[in-house]
Design a protein around this motif. Structure first.
Motif, mmCIF file in Angstrom:
data_model
loop_
_atom_site.group_PDB
_atom_site.id
_atom_site.type_symbol
_atom_site.label_atom_id
_atom_site.label_comp_id
_atom_site.label_asym_id
_atom_site.label_seq_id
_atom_site.Cartn_x
_atom_site.Cartn_y
_atom_site.Cartn_z
ATOM 1 N N GLN A 55 0.829 -1.209 0.000
ATOM 2 C CA GLN A 55 0.000 0.000 0.000
ATOM 3 C C GLN A 55 0.865 1.262 0.000
ATOM 4 O OE1 GLN A 55 -2.535 0.549 3.406
ATOM 5 N NE2 GLN A 55 -4.239 1.223 2.135
ATOM 6 N N THR A 56 1.923 1.237 0.818
ATOM 7 C CA THR A 56 2.813 2.403 0.878
ATOM 8 C C THR A 56 3.536 2.600 -0.450
ATOM 9 O OG1 THR A 56 3.140 1.892 3.201
ATOM 10 C CG2 THR A 56 4.713 3.424 2.210
ATOM 11 N N ALA A 57 4.075 1.510 -0.986
ATOM 12 C CA ALA A 57 4.886 1.619 -2.207
ATOM 13 C C ALA A 57 4.050 2.053 -3.406
ATOM 14 C CB ALA A 57 5.545 0.266 -2.506
ATOM 15 N N GLN A 58 2.786 1.642 -3.435
ATOM 16 C CA GLN A 58 1.958 1.892 -4.628
ATOM 17 C C GLN A 58 1.749 3.393 -4.887
ATOM 18 O OE1 GLN A 58 -1.663 2.826 -4.782
ATOM 19 N NE2 GLN A 58 -1.516 2.746 -7.018
ATOM 20 N N VAL A 59 1.690 4.172 -3.825
ATOM 21 C CA VAL A 59 1.398 5.602 -3.986
ATOM 22 C C VAL A 59 2.513 6.277 -4.795
ATOM 23 C CG1 VAL A 59 0.984 7.765 -2.746
ATOM 24 C CG2 VAL A 59 0.080 5.607 -1.845
ATOM 25 N N GLU A 60 3.758 5.993 -4.434
ATOM 26 C CA GLU A 60 4.887 6.608 -5.155
ATOM 27 C C GLU A 60 5.018 6.054 -6.574
ATOM 28 O OE1 GLU A 60 8.762 6.929 -3.422
ATOM 29 O OE2 GLU A 60 7.869 7.220 -1.436
ATOM 30 N N TRP A 61 4.757 4.770 -6.707
ATOM 31 C CA TRP A 61 4.867 4.110 -8.026
ATOM 32 C C TRP A 61 3.868 4.728 -9.003
ATOM 33 C CZ3 TRP A 61 7.905 1.252 -10.864
ATOM 34 C CH2 TRP A 61 7.444 0.337 -11.790
ATOM 35 N N ALA A 62 2.657 4.986 -8.522
ATOM 36 C CA ALA A 62 1.619 5.556 -9.392
ATOM 37 C C ALA A 62 1.980 6.984 -9.808
ATOM 38 C CB ALA A 62 0.274 5.536 -8.674
#
Ligand code: NDP
Length: 484
Positions: A55-62
């Motif tokens: 969940q944390t990583a997805q925000v930056e990836w998007a």
């Protein structure tokens, strides 16, 4: 043996992670029945780590550009191709499929998916809709954290087919391989990391159905993509419906392969072999109901049995082997039970039918002729190397019989009459069809089923629609008129 034991059971937030509190998960080599690695199933603590890091990583990836995301996926594809030999040997240990197959159909197919969706990532756009002086624009946005759940027949390919479009669209993915074949997906996680994928975006968790079910029930999961059987599909779909989550369902089949009298005999026999015996028959899209027109039946059966004598059953790590063991003892027993039913219900066994008298889960490629539509082996998905040959006379009759199933994954037609080929395929209720071929699965083509065989499509540009959602934004250029 030691090199097959991974550093730890799970891969979370960019590192191998262990929790020995989890139930033991022995990995068995199908060619010998021996334990080749020992893992542990994910505990609630491991599941929590996987979901929160994703969940944390997805925000930056998007927030990264599609070009940047795509570059990482394409780099991973290159690494997979460089390491294809080692990955294929591992896949053979995991599944028992011959190395002659895994070298060309597993990691390489995964690399194709990463390359293809890596290439698409930069061109995922919305559109502009002019409305007088006002306008609407659409944004193609990721779904969030996706869960992928895999079957045991193509563990590496399935992991990549799900991860590649998910990551290209800006999602994170948590992948749970089948507990029968847990090794390949861990290597894909390692390689994605090496290619520069930020930690947490592709996590791998081990465990049985309950681990998958626990993730689907979590409110932080936005989508589930399952490759598995219809009964599991029903459960997963129902669980996802509680949270109205997006789903892709790649489920089972009992697909028809129709061979007309005017077909090229050698090509038709080759098609029937590919449609039934590749991966020891453990392929969802297999054409296991082989309808053969009366005028060609005897010649077809003669050539088929002649050519099956050239099948090399043996050590799957030997490149000369073309037919390996079943992936598990359970699946071997299920297949033997179906063969017994075929005999008992009056089908004519013309080839194989027996377990091999040696260690490992070996069974002969098996062909029944004179099969009728009501027999169990013509109705149930066996998921083993058992071909049912059924007779037919007319085109209308065979179309009706081919469609008389709740499944609708695949279908094939062999004929030299191309008008008839397109006319017949046009009337068959199946999602993935073949004319004068069988079981090709290029990443450029949509793959998936109709009826009980599935929901949604994998591969091709179509997969983008299943891993992203549209936001539309109305922009007013003038004043806002309110009634009061
Ligand atoms: P299963 O349906 O038994 O299992 C599929 C996956 O779902 C496994 O990882 C399994 O875990 C997991 N699972 C089981 N129960 C649940 C649950 N309640 N909630 C969440 N996850 C769950 O299929 P198999 O592994 O036996 O694979 C064979 C089937 O897959 C065949 O029907 C075949 O046709 C189909 N298949 C479809 C394909 C397609 O693309 N259409 C491709 C390949 C296979 P575990 O097994 O570890 O307990």
């Amino acid at each position: 043996m030691t090199k097959l034991q991974p550093q730890a059971s799970h891969f979370i937030a960019g590192v191998y992670t262990e929790d020995t509190q989890g139930d033991p998960l022995p990995v068995i080599y199908p060619a010998t029945g021996q334990v080749i690695a020992e893992l542990h199933q994910a505990t609630p603590a491991i599941i929590e780590q996987a979901i929160s890091s994703a969940q944390t990583a997805q925000v930056e990836w998007a927030a990264m550009s599609g070009t940047e995301r795509g570059r990482i996926l394409r780099r991973a594809a290159d690494i997979i191709r460089d390491r294809n030999q080692d990955l294929s040997v591992l896949e053979t240990y995991d599944t028992g499929k011959p190395l002659s197959e895994t070298l060309v159909a597993d990691a390489t197919s995964g690399a194709d998916a990463l390359e293809y969706f890596g290439g698409l990532a930069a061109s995922l756009t919305g559109e502009h809709i002019q409305l007088g002086q006002d306008w609407v624009y659409t944004r193609r946005e990721p779904l969030g954290v996706c869960v992928g759940i895999g079957a045991w027949n193509y563990p590496t390919q399935i992991a990549c087919w799900k991860a590649a479009p998910a990551l290209a669209c800006g999602n994170a993915m948590i992948f749970k391989p089948s507990e029968v074949t847990p090794l390949g997906a861990l290597k894909i996680a390692e390689i994605l990391c090496q290619a520069g994928l930020p930690a947490g975006l592709f996590n791998v968790l081990q465990g049985g159905g309950s681990v998958g079910a626990a993730m689907i029930a979590d409110a932080r999961i936005d989508k589930v993509s399952l490759t598995g059987s219809v009964p599991t599909g029903r459960k997963v779909y129902a669980a996802a419906a509680q949270g109205l989550k997006h789903v892709t369902m790649e489920l089972g089949g009992k697909s028809p392969l129709i061979i007309f009298e005017d077909a090229d005999l050698e090509n038709a026999v080759s098609g029937a072999i590919l449609a039934n015996f590749y991966s020891s028959g453990q392929v969802c899209s297999n054409g296991t109901r082989v309808f053969v027109q009366n005028g060609i039946k005897d010649r077809f059966l003669t050539r088929l049995t002649e050519r099956l004598h050239d099948c090399v059953i043996g050590d799957p790590q030997d490149m000369a082997t073309t037919f390996g063991p079943m992936t598990s003892e359970t699946q071997l027993q299920i297949t033997l039970d179906y063969i017994a039913k075929g005999r008992a219900e009056g089908a004519r066994l013309i080839h194989g039918g027996n377990r091999l008298d040696q260690k490992g889960f070996y069974i002969e490629p098996t062909v029944f002729a004179d099969v009728t539509d009501d027999m169990t082996i013509a109705r149930d998905e066996i998921f083993g190397p058992v071909m049912a040959v059924l007779d037919f006379q007319t085109e209308d009759d065979v179309i009706a019989r081919a469609n008389a199933t709740d499944f609708g994954l695949s279908a094939g037609v062999f004929t030299r009459d191309l008008t008839r080929a397109h006319r017949v395929i046009g009337q068959i209720q199946a999602g993935t069809c073949f004319i004068n071929s069988y079981n090709d699965a290029p990443v450029e083509a949509p793959f998936g089923g109709m009826k009980l065989s599935g929901v949604g499509r994998e591969n091709s540009k179509e997969a983008i629609n299943h891993y992203s959602q549209l936001k539309s934004v109305y922009v007013r250029m003038g004043d806002v008129e309110a009634p009061y």
